[in-house]
Design a protein around this motif. Structure first.
Motif, PDB file in Angstrom:
ATOM      1  N   ARG A  73     -14.966  10.048  -7.030  1.00  7.65           N
ATOM      2  CA  ARG A  73     -15.160   9.828  -5.602  1.00  7.65           C
ATOM      3  C   ARG A  73     -16.372   8.921  -5.503  1.00  7.65           C
ATOM      4  O   ARG A  73     -17.437   9.228  -6.042  1.00  7.65           O
ATOM      5  CB  ARG A  73     -15.379  11.136  -4.850  1.00  7.65           C
ATOM      6  N   ILE A  74     -16.188   7.777  -4.843  1.00  9.78           N
ATOM      7  CA  ILE A  74     -17.188   6.720  -4.840  1.00  9.78           C
ATOM      8  C   ILE A  74     -17.768   6.526  -3.449  1.00  9.78           C
ATOM      9  O   ILE A  74     -17.038   6.377  -2.473  1.00  9.78           O
ATOM     10  CB  ILE A  74     -16.548   5.396  -5.326  1.00  9.78           C
ATOM     11  N   TRP A  75     -19.095   6.545  -3.374  1.00  8.40           N
ATOM     12  CA  TRP A  75     -19.836   6.238  -2.161  1.00  8.40           C
ATOM     13  C   TRP A  75     -20.665   4.986  -2.441  1.00  8.40           C
ATOM     14  O   TRP A  75     -20.757   4.553  -3.590  1.00  8.40           O
ATOM     15  CB  TRP A  75     -20.794   7.372  -1.794  1.00  8.40           C
ATOM     16  N   LEU A 101       0.849  -1.181   0.000  1.00  2.25           N
ATOM     17  CA  LEU A 101       0.000   0.000   0.000  1.00  2.25           C
ATOM     18  C   LEU A 101       0.888   1.235   0.000  1.00  2.25           C
ATOM     19  O   LEU A 101       1.974   1.224   0.564  1.00  2.25           O
ATOM     20  CB  LEU A 101      -0.892   0.012   1.250  1.00  2.25           C
ATOM     21  N   ASN A 102       0.427   2.310  -0.613  1.00  2.00           N
ATOM     22  CA  ASN A 102       1.238   3.527  -0.615  1.00  2.00           C
ATOM     23  C   ASN A 102       0.960   4.346   0.646  1.00  2.00           C
ATOM     24  O   ASN A 102       0.091   4.002   1.450  1.00  2.00           O
ATOM     25  CB  ASN A 102       1.022   4.339  -1.889  1.00  2.00           C
ATOM     26  N   ASP A 103       1.686   5.431   0.796  1.00  4.09           N
ATOM     27  CA  ASP A 103       1.578   6.264   1.999  1.00  4.09           C
ATOM     28  C   ASP A 103       0.229   6.972   2.116  1.00  4.09           C
ATOM     29  O   ASP A 103      -0.126   7.453   3.187  1.00  4.09           O
ATOM     30  CB  ASP A 103       2.699   7.308   2.030  1.00  4.09           C
ATOM     31  N   LYS A 104      -0.504   7.072   1.008  1.00  2.00           N
ATOM     32  CA  LYS A 104      -1.793   7.768   1.036  1.00  2.00           C
ATOM     33  C   LYS A 104      -2.911   6.896   1.613  1.00  2.00           C
ATOM     34  O   LYS A 104      -3.995   7.395   1.871  1.00  2.00           O
ATOM     35  CB  LYS A 104      -2.177   8.215  -0.369  1.00  2.00           C
ATOM     36  N   THR A 105      -2.652   5.604   1.812  1.00  5.80           N
ATOM     37  CA  THR A 105      -3.674   4.706   2.338  1.00  5.80           C
ATOM     38  C   THR A 105      -4.020   5.112   3.761  1.00  5.80           C
ATOM     39  O   THR A 105      -3.154   5.223   4.616  1.00  5.80           O
ATOM     40  CB  THR A 105      -3.178   3.244   2.315  1.00  5.80           C
ATOM     41  N   ALA A 106      -5.304   5.358   3.977  1.00  7.53           N
ATOM     42  CA  ALA A 106      -5.731   5.838   5.291  1.00  7.53           C
ATOM     43  C   ALA A 106      -7.111   5.289   5.627  1.00  7.53           C
ATOM     44  O   ALA A 106      -7.876   4.918   4.743  1.00  7.53           O
ATOM     45  CB  ALA A 106      -5.766   7.358   5.314  1.00  7.53           C
ATOM     46  N   ILE A 107      -7.406   5.264   6.887  1.00  7.19           N
ATOM     47  CA  ILE A 107      -8.723   4.861   7.359  1.00  7.19           C
ATOM     48  C   ILE A 107      -9.542   6.135   7.536  1.00  7.19           C
ATOM     49  O   ILE A 107      -9.157   7.023   8.294  1.00  7.19           O
ATOM     50  CB  ILE A 107      -8.614   4.072   8.673  1.00  7.19           C
ATOM     51  N   ARG A 108     -10.631   6.206   6.801  1.00  4.74           N
ATOM     52  CA  ARG A 108     -11.486   7.385   6.836  1.00  4.74           C
ATOM     53  C   ARG A 108     -12.942   6.943   6.946  1.00  4.74           C
ATOM     54  O   ARG A 108     -13.280   5.823   6.573  1.00  4.74           O
ATOM     55  CB  ARG A 108     -11.320   8.208   5.564  1.00  4.74           C
ATOM     56  N   PRO A 109     -13.808   7.848   7.354  1.00  2.00           N
ATOM     57  CA  PRO A 109     -15.233   7.503   7.420  1.00  2.00           C
ATOM     58  C   PRO A 109     -15.786   7.234   6.019  1.00  2.00           C
ATOM     59  O   PRO A 109     -15.391   7.902   5.056  1.00  2.00           O
ATOM     60  CB  PRO A 109     -15.884   8.760   8.003  1.00  2.00           C
ATOM     61  N   VAL A 110     -16.702   6.293   5.903  1.00  2.00           N
ATOM     62  CA  VAL A 110     -17.286   5.986   4.593  1.00  2.00           C
ATOM     63  C   VAL A 110     -18.089   7.167   4.066  1.00  2.00           C
ATOM     64  O   VAL A 110     -18.296   7.281   2.854  1.00  2.00           O
ATOM     65  CB  VAL A 110     -18.165   4.713   4.626  1.00  2.00           C
ATOM     66  N   SER A 111     -18.512   8.059   4.936  1.00  2.00           N
ATOM     67  CA  SER A 111     -19.262   9.239   4.485  1.00  2.00           C
ATOM     68  C   SER A 111     -18.406  10.158   3.617  1.00  2.00           C
ATOM     69  O   SER A 111     -18.935  10.969   2.862  1.00  2.00           O
ATOM     70  CB  SER A 111     -19.806  10.010   5.684  1.00  2.00           C
ATOM     71  N   ASP A 112     -17.060  10.034   3.704  1.00  2.00           N
ATOM     72  CA  ASP A 112     -16.157  10.820   2.861  1.00  2.00           C
ATOM     73  C   ASP A 112     -16.043  10.258   1.444  1.00  2.00           C
ATOM     74  O   ASP A 112     -15.535  10.925   0.557  1.00  2.00           O
ATOM     75  CB  ASP A 112     -14.749  10.863   3.462  1.00  2.00           C
ATOM     76  N   GLY A 113     -16.461   9.025   1.253  1.00  2.00           N
ATOM     77  CA  GLY A 113     -16.290   8.388  -0.042  1.00  2.00           C
ATOM     78  C   GLY A 113     -14.853   7.947  -0.248  1.00  2.00           C
ATOM     79  O   GLY A 113     -13.969   8.242   0.555  1.00  2.00           O
ATOM     80  N   VAL A 114     -14.612   7.249  -1.355  1.00  2.00           N
ATOM     81  CA  VAL A 114     -13.283   6.743  -1.676  1.00  2.00           C
ATOM     82  C   VAL A 114     -12.853   7.333  -3.012  1.00  2.00           C
ATOM     83  O   VAL A 114     -13.572   7.213  -4.010  1.00  2.00           O
ATOM     84  CB  VAL A 114     -13.291   5.201  -1.774  1.00  2.00           C
ATOM     85  N   ALA A 115     -11.704   7.998  -3.040  1.00  2.00           N
ATOM     86  CA  ALA A 115     -11.176   8.546  -4.282  1.00  2.00           C
ATOM     87  C   ALA A 115     -10.507   7.427  -5.064  1.00  2.00           C
ATOM     88  O   ALA A 115      -9.668   6.696  -4.539  1.00  2.00           O
ATOM     89  CB  ALA A 115     -10.175   9.650  -3.980  1.00  2.00           C
ATOM     90  N   PHE A 116     -10.913   7.293  -6.343  1.00  2.00           N
ATOM     91  CA  PHE A 116     -10.352   6.229  -7.181  1.00  2.00           C
ATOM     92  C   PHE A 116     -10.506   6.617  -8.644  1.00  2.00           C
ATOM     93  O   PHE A 116     -11.611   6.911  -9.104  1.00  2.00           O
ATOM     94  CB  PHE A 116     -11.070   4.908  -6.903  1.00  2.00           C
TER      95      PHE A 116
END
Length: 135
Positions: free
Chosen positions: A45-47, A26-41
């Motif tokens: 931005r995916i919810w 995994l790269n350094d940008k991998t983080a645990i965030r709330p699902v309400s923020d969505g996932v950038a890919f």
């Protein structure tokens, strides 16, 4: 997961699996965030309920289309190349919830024809009238 500690344990397991089985990390940008923020890919931005174009991607797309309009206006780009770029961006917008952005750029059609939208491919009139003698 019920708490962040559990999520960090899951992340460690995923990292271990990736390293041992797939020889990936995994790269350094991998983080645990709330699902309400969505996932950038891949520019989106995916919810769980919808997909939006990332703001930076939308800004780049609009900037590129403005440049395409100006390049086409002065003859730097021919019609076929412009249509390829337009088709590419329409394809990107097709894969997300982008009705407002699409209509702001390209406009919409009703019984009276096209309405709205700032994107128009048009040649400069002085290019058509230019005699080439510097006047």
């Amino acid at each position: 997961a019920p708490d962040k500690t559990t999520l960090h344990e899951y992340k460690a397991e995923i990292e271990r699996f990736l390293a041992e089985r797939l020889k990936l990390s995994l790269n350094d940008k991998t983080a645990i965030r709330p699902v309400s923020d969505g996932v950038a890919f891949c520019g989106y931005r995916i919810w769980g309920s919808h997909v939006k174009l990332r703001k930076t991607t939308a800004k780049y797309l609009k900037r590129r289309l403005r440049k395409l309009m100006s390049d086409y206006a002065v003859g730097k780009v021919d019609y076929e190349d412009a249509q390829r770029v337009i088709a590419s961006y329409k394809g990107i917008l097709q894969h997300c919830d982008s009705y407002a952005l699409r209509t702001a750029i390209y406009g919409d059609w009703d019984e009276n024809g096209k309405r709205g939208g700032w994107f128009v491919l048009q040649r400069n009139s002085e290019q058509n009238n230019n005699t080439g003698d510097g006047e």
